[in-house]
Design a protein around this motif. Structure first.
Motif, PDB file in Angstrom:
ATOM      1  N   THR A  96     -59.768  17.471  -3.057  1.00  0.00           N
ATOM      2  CA  THR A  96     -60.175  18.282  -4.205  1.00  0.00           C
ATOM      3  C   THR A  96     -59.378  17.774  -5.250  1.00  0.00           C
ATOM      4  O   THR A  96     -59.058  16.788  -4.751  1.00  0.00           O
ATOM      5  N   LEU A  97     -60.116  17.527  -6.562  1.00  0.00           N
ATOM      6  CA  LEU A  97     -59.759  16.976  -7.623  1.00  0.00           C
ATOM      7  C   LEU A  97     -58.154  17.081  -7.982  1.00  0.00           C
ATOM      8  O   LEU A  97     -57.046  16.586  -7.904  1.00  0.00           O
ATOM      9  N   GLU A  98     -57.960  18.103  -7.455  1.00  0.00           N
ATOM     10  CA  GLU A  98     -56.732  19.161  -7.781  1.00  0.00           C
ATOM     11  C   GLU A  98     -55.039  18.085  -6.786  1.00  0.00           C
ATOM     12  O   GLU A  98     -54.152  17.805  -6.963  1.00  0.00           O
ATOM     13  N   LEU A 155     -64.804   9.430 -10.701  1.00  0.00           N
ATOM     14  CA  LEU A 155     -65.801   9.924  -9.474  1.00  0.00           C
ATOM     15  C   LEU A 155     -66.967   9.991  -9.711  1.00  0.00           C
ATOM     16  O   LEU A 155     -68.019   9.931  -8.831  1.00  0.00           O
ATOM     17  N   GLU A 156     -67.391  10.862 -10.779  1.00  0.00           N
ATOM     18  CA  GLU A 156     -67.775  11.480 -11.507  1.00  0.00           C
ATOM     19  C   GLU A 156     -69.625   9.987 -11.278  1.00  0.00           C
ATOM     20  O   GLU A 156     -70.219  10.278 -10.686  1.00  0.00           O
ATOM     21  N   ARG A 162     -68.975  10.526  -1.943  1.00  0.00           N
ATOM     22  CA  ARG A 162     -69.884  11.902  -2.354  1.00  0.00           C
ATOM     23  C   ARG A 162     -69.004  13.319  -2.395  1.00  0.00           C
ATOM     24  O   ARG A 162     -67.514  12.936  -2.375  1.00  0.00           O
ATOM     25  N   LEU A 163     -69.555  13.837  -2.303  1.00  0.00           N
ATOM     26  CA  LEU A 163     -68.669  16.066  -2.984  1.00  0.00           C
ATOM     27  C   LEU A 163     -69.942  16.508  -2.258  1.00  0.00           C
ATOM     28  O   LEU A 163     -71.009  16.621  -2.205  1.00  0.00           O
ATOM     29  N   ARG A 189     -64.246  19.117  -1.971  1.00  0.00           N
ATOM     30  CA  ARG A 189     -63.946  17.655  -1.844  1.00  0.00           C
ATOM     31  C   ARG A 189     -64.893  16.685  -1.791  1.00  0.00           C
ATOM     32  O   ARG A 189     -65.959  16.444  -1.473  1.00  0.00           O
ATOM     33  N   TYR A 190     -63.909  15.574  -2.318  1.00  0.00           N
ATOM     34  CA  TYR A 190     -64.383  14.184  -2.695  1.00  0.00           C
ATOM     35  C   TYR A 190     -63.887  13.536  -1.337  1.00  0.00           C
ATOM     36  O   TYR A 190     -63.016  13.336  -0.929  1.00  0.00           O
ATOM     37  N   ALA A 191     -65.022  12.682  -0.865  1.00  0.00           N
ATOM     38  CA  ALA A 191     -64.886  11.483  -0.132  1.00  0.00           C
ATOM     39  C   ALA A 191     -66.084  10.387   0.329  1.00  0.00           C
ATOM     40  O   ALA A 191     -66.401  10.182  -0.811  1.00  0.00           O
ATOM     41  N   LEU A 192     -65.074   9.156   0.805  1.00  0.00           N
ATOM     42  CA  LEU A 192     -65.711   7.852   0.210  1.00  0.00           C
ATOM     43  C   LEU A 192     -66.827   8.030   1.196  1.00  0.00           C
ATOM     44  O   LEU A 192     -67.452   8.724   2.035  1.00  0.00           O
TER      45      LEU A 192
END
Length: 364
Positions: free
Chosen positions: A54-56, A73-74, A83-84, A88-91
């Motif tokens: 997550t961003l947090e 990241l956007e 990807r989102l 949660r962001y992932a590679l």
């Protein structure tokens, strides 16, 4: 290959418009992806695995603010680098390439450190055929006079780019170079002496003649001395732009690697005329270069085509990545005949072998 298209066979108007917007915002995306790579965001996501972060969680250790994370990241999301899902962001796949593919990293550094600021002057450079963007790096007539003095990180990135594409090819082509058992080989555009060093190490008695600007020959001399190969090497400072500056004569093989693309067609014609005059009876000219029209894959042709604006804005103002037919045409005008052509060398090189046309006629 000359009728090649990079567009899908069936592309809707909507898809074409999306591709056009990618072009419009390409420089923005480039900088954001580079920031995410250089500042460790992509590495943090890689270490988190498929579950992502997550961003947090990303902001928790204080390396990046929440604002910087969102902006960068956007942008990475918009181009498939991350990807989102479920917050949660992932590679993503392109992100793995940025993190792990040496060619991608070298290209990113080259474009950012060498080209980016100078390309702002591309319009003027194209109009006047002068490298006006070079002022972003230093005060020289062309980039080649300033290679030894390039500021960092441009210097490191330039040499990494140049050597990445050429060094992988040298082991594969040395048997071609020595196929005619040459005793005297001339390396025109010797640069830092990488080819000459490889050739001298490959063959125990060959004499190498290195031709280039004095600044480049100084680097080559140091590299050959370090390898203990100086005894069989002779240095010949030559200004390629001076048509009266002759090359040393009596050469069995003249070698040019990623060299002629540094010059305009009229200068190439002058260089080739001097090369023909320097060949011994039965001698041959070998040209190894990156021709965009001889590539097996679109990705290679794309990278090569888009290297040409660097030559315009920063290197010389009037050179480019050429099609192979351009070299064949210019060589024929200089009195040479294409004997063989070999593709798929290293990453994207081809090797063209020429003999003197008058020698070919005398044989028949």
């Amino acid at each position: 290959m000359l009728d090649k298209t990079f567009s899908p066979a069936r592309q809707t108007a909507f898809d074409a418009r999306f591709e056009a917007q990618k072009i419009a915002f390409g420089p923005v995306v480039f900088q954001c992806v580079r920031y995410a790579w250089k500042r460790g965001m992509l590495q943090a996501l890689a270490e988190a695995g498929a579950a992502g972060l997550t961003l947090e969680a990303l902001a928790a250790d204080g390396r990046w603010t929440a604002y910087a994370l969102k902006v960068v990241l956007e942008s990475c999301l918009s181009c498939g680098v991350v990807r989102l899902a479920d917050g949660r962001y992932a590679l993503d796949k392109a992100g793995f390439c940025v993190l792990s593919d040496a060619t991608t990293q070298i290209n990113l550094d080259f474009v950012h450190d060498v080209c980016y600021q100078g390309l702002h002057a591309l319009d003027r450079s194209l109009d006047e055929e002068k490298p006006h963007g070079l002022a972003a790096l230093g005060d020289w007539p062309t980039l080649y006079q300033g290679l030894a003095e390039l500021p960092e990180p441009a210097r490191t990135s330039w040499f990494a780019f140049d050597h990445h594409y050429s060094d992988a090819s040298f082991p594969a082509i040395l048997p071609d170079v020595f196929a005619t058992a040459p005793r005297r080989v001339m390396d025109v555009g010797a640069n830092t002496g990488k080819f000459s060093r490889a050739a001298l190490g490959y063959h125990g008695t060959v004499q190498l003649h290195l031709v280039d600007l004095p600044q480049q020959l100084a680097l080559a001399e140091a590299n050959l001395a370090e390898a203990g190969l100086s005894a069989r090497a002779q240095l010949h400072p030559v200004d390629m732009l001076d048509p009266a500056a002759a090359f040393p004569a009596g050469m069995d093989v003249i070698w040019m690697s990623q060299f002629l693309s540094c010059f305009s067609e009229p200068v190439i014609a002058s260089i080739l005329a001097r090369a023909v005059a320097a060949l011994a009876p039965g001698g041959q000219l070998l040209i190894m270069d990156t021709f965009w029209d001889r590539q097996r894959y679109d990705i290679a042709a794309y990278c090569l085509i888009n290297t040409s604006p660097y030559f315009t804005a920063l290197a010389s103002g009037n050179s480019k990545i050429y099609q192979s037919g351009d070299y064949v045409r210019l060589c024929e005008a200089a009195g040479l005949t294409l004997l063989t052509a070999r593709d798929d060398i290293g990453y994207c090189h081809s090797l063209l072998r020429f003999g003197r046309s008058d020698a070919r006629r005398s044989e028949t």
